[in-house]
Design an enzyme around this catalytic site. Sequence first.
Site, PDB file in Angstrom:
ATOM      1  N   CYS A   1       0.107   3.732   2.797  1.00 31.26           N
ATOM      2  CA  CYS A   1       0.599   3.200   4.079  1.00 31.26           C
ATOM      3  C   CYS A   1       2.083   3.523   4.249  1.00 31.26           C
ATOM      4  O   CYS A   1       2.529   3.865   5.343  1.00 31.26           O
ATOM      5  CB  CYS A   1       0.410   1.686   4.139  1.00 31.26           C
ATOM      6  SG  CYS A   1      -1.311   1.156   4.021  1.00 31.26           S
TER       7      CYS A   1
ATOM      8  N   CYS B   1       0.838  -1.210   0.000  1.00 31.31           N
ATOM      9  CA  CYS B   1       0.000   0.000   0.000  1.00 31.31           C
ATOM     10  C   CYS B   1       0.872   1.259   0.000  1.00 31.31           C
ATOM     11  O   CYS B   1       1.580   1.528   0.965  1.00 31.31           O
ATOM     12  CB  CYS B   1      -0.902  -0.053   1.233  1.00 31.31           C
ATOM     13  SG  CYS B   1      -1.700   1.483   1.673  1.00 31.31           S
TER      14      CYS B   1
END
Length: 99
Positions: A26, A23
């Site tokens: 993230c 991600c």
Amino acid sequence: MANFKEIINKNKTVLIDFSATWCGPCQTLAPILKDVKDHYGDRLTVIKIDVDKNEALSRSFAVQGVPTLILYSNGNQVWRQSGVLTKRELVSIIDVHSA
């Protein structure tokens, strides 16, 4: 799960970061969370949970997107949001909700 609940109940303020290695947002959030942790020191516990390695836990928290942040104060969930936030936004949120 018992250990997880222990951490939430034992520490006054806990920020949980549900994330994934693949991600992009993230990865953007990771250094921001480190700065926030450094800002609070021992007054804040940050737990990073990889949704791919902890699918059952992620499901139990109904995490549908990453990153998802959940803030606990004195064992109670007080805030939740998905997406990237700035350090200033996170500090403001934690200050409002922390014990």
